[in-house]
Design a protein around this motif. Structure first.
Motif, PDB file in Angstrom:
ATOM      1  N   GLU A 139      -8.908  17.732 -12.846  1.00  0.00           N
ATOM      2  CA  GLU A 139      -8.793  19.154 -13.183  1.00  0.00           C
ATOM      3  C   GLU A 139      -9.956  19.582 -14.064  1.00  0.00           C
ATOM      4  OE1 GLU A 139      -5.736  22.071 -15.537  1.00  0.00           O
ATOM      5  OE2 GLU A 139      -4.922  20.352 -14.474  1.00  0.00           O
ATOM      6  N   PHE A 140     -10.350  18.709 -14.997  1.00  0.00           N
ATOM      7  CA  PHE A 140     -11.489  19.025 -15.861  1.00  0.00           C
ATOM      8  C   PHE A 140     -12.755  19.164 -15.016  1.00  0.00           C
ATOM      9  CE2 PHE A 140     -15.219  17.512 -18.163  1.00  0.00           C
ATOM     10  CZ  PHE A 140     -15.287  18.475 -19.148  1.00  0.00           C
ATOM     11  N   ASP A 141     -12.934  18.271 -14.042  1.00  0.00           N
ATOM     12  CA  ASP A 141     -14.123  18.345 -13.197  1.00  0.00           C
ATOM     13  C   ASP A 141     -14.144  19.645 -12.404  1.00  0.00           C
ATOM     14  OD1 ASP A 141     -14.266  14.808 -12.336  1.00  0.00           O
ATOM     15  OD2 ASP A 141     -14.989  15.897 -14.081  1.00  0.00           O
ATOM     16  N   LEU A 142     -13.003  20.081 -11.885  1.00  0.00           N
ATOM     17  CA  LEU A 142     -12.958  21.331 -11.137  1.00  0.00           C
ATOM     18  C   LEU A 142     -13.245  22.522 -12.039  1.00  0.00           C
ATOM     19  CD1 LEU A 142      -9.898  20.724  -8.805  1.00  0.00           C
ATOM     20  CD2 LEU A 142     -12.308  20.739  -8.182  1.00  0.00           C
ATOM     21  N   ARG A 143     -12.679  22.511 -13.226  1.00  0.00           N
ATOM     22  CA  ARG A 143     -12.948  23.598 -14.167  1.00  0.00           C
ATOM     23  C   ARG A 143     -14.426  23.631 -14.530  1.00  0.00           C
ATOM     24  NH1 ARG A 143      -9.991  22.447 -18.924  1.00  0.00           N
ATOM     25  NH2 ARG A 143      -8.504  21.367 -17.631  1.00  0.00           N
ATOM     26  N   TRP A 144     -14.996  22.445 -14.751  1.00  0.00           N
ATOM     27  CA  TRP A 144     -16.405  22.364 -15.114  1.00  0.00           C
ATOM     28  C   TRP A 144     -17.278  22.898 -13.965  1.00  0.00           C
ATOM     29  CZ3 TRP A 144     -20.283  19.337 -12.855  1.00  0.00           C
ATOM     30  CH2 TRP A 144     -21.491  19.328 -13.539  1.00  0.00           C
ATOM     31  N   ALA A 145     -16.926  22.547 -12.729  1.00  0.00           N
ATOM     32  CA  ALA A 145     -17.703  23.013 -11.579  1.00  0.00           C
ATOM     33  C   ALA A 145     -17.552  24.522 -11.379  1.00  0.00           C
ATOM     34  CB  ALA A 145     -17.278  22.271 -10.323  1.00  0.00           C
ATOM     35  N   ASP A 146     -16.354  25.046 -11.579  1.00  0.00           N
ATOM     36  CA  ASP A 146     -16.138  26.486 -11.401  1.00  0.00           C
ATOM     37  C   ASP A 146     -16.874  27.308 -12.440  1.00  0.00           C
ATOM     38  OD1 ASP A 146     -14.601  26.131  -9.172  1.00  0.00           O
ATOM     39  OD2 ASP A 146     -12.684  26.211 -10.253  1.00  0.00           O
ATOM     40  N   ASN A 147     -17.085  26.742 -13.616  1.00  0.00           N
ATOM     41  CA  ASN A 147     -17.749  27.472 -14.698  1.00  0.00           C
ATOM     42  C   ASN A 147     -19.255  27.284 -14.685  1.00  0.00           C
ATOM     43  OD1 ASN A 147     -15.341  28.492 -15.662  1.00  0.00           O
ATOM     44  ND2 ASN A 147     -15.000  26.741 -17.005  1.00  0.00           N
ATOM     45  N   ALA A 148     -19.806  26.662 -13.672  1.00  0.00           N
ATOM     46  CA  ALA A 148     -21.251  26.430 -13.615  1.00  0.00           C
ATOM     47  C   ALA A 148     -21.983  27.766 -13.566  1.00  0.00           C
ATOM     48  CB  ALA A 148     -21.590  25.593 -12.391  1.00  0.00           C
ATOM     49  N   GLU A 149     -23.137  27.812 -14.241  1.00  0.00           N
ATOM     50  CA  GLU A 149     -23.913  29.054 -14.276  1.00  0.00           C
ATOM     51  C   GLU A 149     -24.554  29.351 -12.923  1.00  0.00           C
ATOM     52  OE1 GLU A 149     -26.653  29.507 -17.476  1.00  0.00           O
ATOM     53  OE2 GLU A 149     -25.311  28.517 -18.877  1.00  0.00           O
TER      54      GLU A 149
END
Length: 85
Positions: A10-20
């Motif tokens: 879930e952290f990885d998905l959140r991190w990917a979704d928040n990419a600039e």
């Protein structure tokens, strides 16, 4: 590679979704390349669909359907009448 538990995934998905920077889709890249060479003509917000053929009355369609059903009933009745003799 070891299995990730749900919280790490879930952290990885959140991190990917928040990419600039997000890479455009293949369709977006294809259209951008096509439009670079041949840009589309401007379209109004709600383009006029143009002239349409006059619409038949719904009564005409209803009469055609009922006429076909009545004809089919008459043919079936006639065939049953002929086969009984």
């Amino acid at each position: 590679m070891p299995e990730q538990d749900d919280s790490e995934r879930e952290f990885d998905l959140r991190w990917a979704d928040n990419a600039e920077h997000k890479e455009p889709s293949a369709r977006a890249r294809m259209l951008a390349a096509r439009w670079k060479e041949n840009p589309p003509a401007p379209q109004p917000f709600r383009a006029d669909p143009g002239p349409r053929a006059p619409r038949r009355s719904s009564w005409v369609s209803t009469l055609v359907v009922f006429g076909c059903v009545a004809g089919l009933i008459a043919v079936i009745g006639y065939l049953n009448y002929r086969s009984s003799y």
